[in-house]
Design a protein around this motif. Structure first.
Motif, PDB file in Angstrom:
ATOM      1  N   CYS A 195     -30.501 -15.354  16.119  1.00 39.37           N
ATOM      2  CA  CYS A 195     -30.268 -13.902  15.779  1.00 39.37           C
ATOM      3  C   CYS A 195     -31.450 -13.227  15.131  1.00 39.37           C
ATOM      4  O   CYS A 195     -31.815 -13.899  14.051  1.00 39.37           O
TER       5      CYS A 195
ATOM      6  N   CYS B 233     -31.181 -10.075  14.054  1.00 35.52           N
ATOM      7  CA  CYS B 233     -30.687  -8.829  13.343  1.00 35.52           C
ATOM      8  C   CYS B 233     -31.413  -8.645  11.838  1.00 35.52           C
ATOM      9  O   CYS B 233     -31.778  -9.490  11.490  1.00 35.52           O
TER      10      CYS B 233
ATOM     11  N   CYS C  47     -30.245 -10.990   8.996  1.00 38.01           N
ATOM     12  CA  CYS C  47     -30.568 -12.286   9.108  1.00 38.01           C
ATOM     13  C   CYS C  47     -32.146 -12.315   8.771  1.00 38.01           C
ATOM     14  O   CYS C  47     -32.672 -13.307   8.160  1.00 38.01           O
TER      15      CYS C  47
ATOM     16  N   HIS D 296     -24.487 -11.918   8.609  1.00 36.92           N
ATOM     17  CA  HIS D 296     -24.309 -10.613   9.195  1.00 36.92           C
ATOM     18  C   HIS D 296     -22.836 -10.194   9.822  1.00 36.92           C
ATOM     19  O   HIS D 296     -22.015 -11.111   9.635  1.00 36.92           O
TER      20      HIS D 296
HETATM   21 ZN   LIG Z   1     -27.974 -11.771  12.419  1.00 34.08          ZN
END
Ligand SMILES: [Zn+2]
Length: 90
Positions: A29, A31, A34, A90
Motif C-alpha cells: 500500500c 497511501c 502508510c 489506514h
Molecule cells: Zn495504506
C-alpha cells in the motif's frame, strides 16, 4: 534555519524505496497514511543530525560527512515498510 538532515534525506528517499519494494511486493500500500507511518518508524530508528541550511540549501559538506549514511537510511526505510505493511493503520 536548522533542519534534521536525516529527516530531509528520508523525505527524499522514501518514495524511491517504496516503489522498488512494490515492484517485488505488488500488494504494497502506498497511501499517504502508510507512507507517513513508514517515515515515522524509520526516523525513530535513525539518529538525528541537525544542520544549518542556507537559503534552503543544505551544505554539501554535511552530505560528504555522511558517506554511508544513505545506505543506513535505505535500510531503516525498508525495515519500516515491512512493519507498516504487516500491520497497516489506514
Ligand atoms: Zn495504506
Amino acid at each position: 534555519m536548522i533542519r534534521n538532515y536525516i529527516e530531509l534525506t528520508v523525505e527524499e528517499t522514501v518514495d524511491d524505496v517504496i516503489q522498488k519494494y512494490k515492484e517485488k511486493n505488488p500488494n504494497t500500500c502506498t497511501c499517504a497514511r502508510c507512507r507517513l507511518d513508514t517515515m515515522a518508524i524509520a526516523l525513530n530508528n535513525l539518529p538525528t543530525r541537525y544542520v544549518v541550511t542556507n537559503e534552503g540549501e543544505i551544505y554539501t559538506k554535511v552530505a560528504m560527512d555522511l558517506v554511508g549514511g544513505r545506505a543506513q537510511i535505505v535500510a531503516a526505510i525498508l525495515n519500516a515498510i515491512k512493519i507498516v505493511q504487516s500491520n497497516p493503520r489506514h
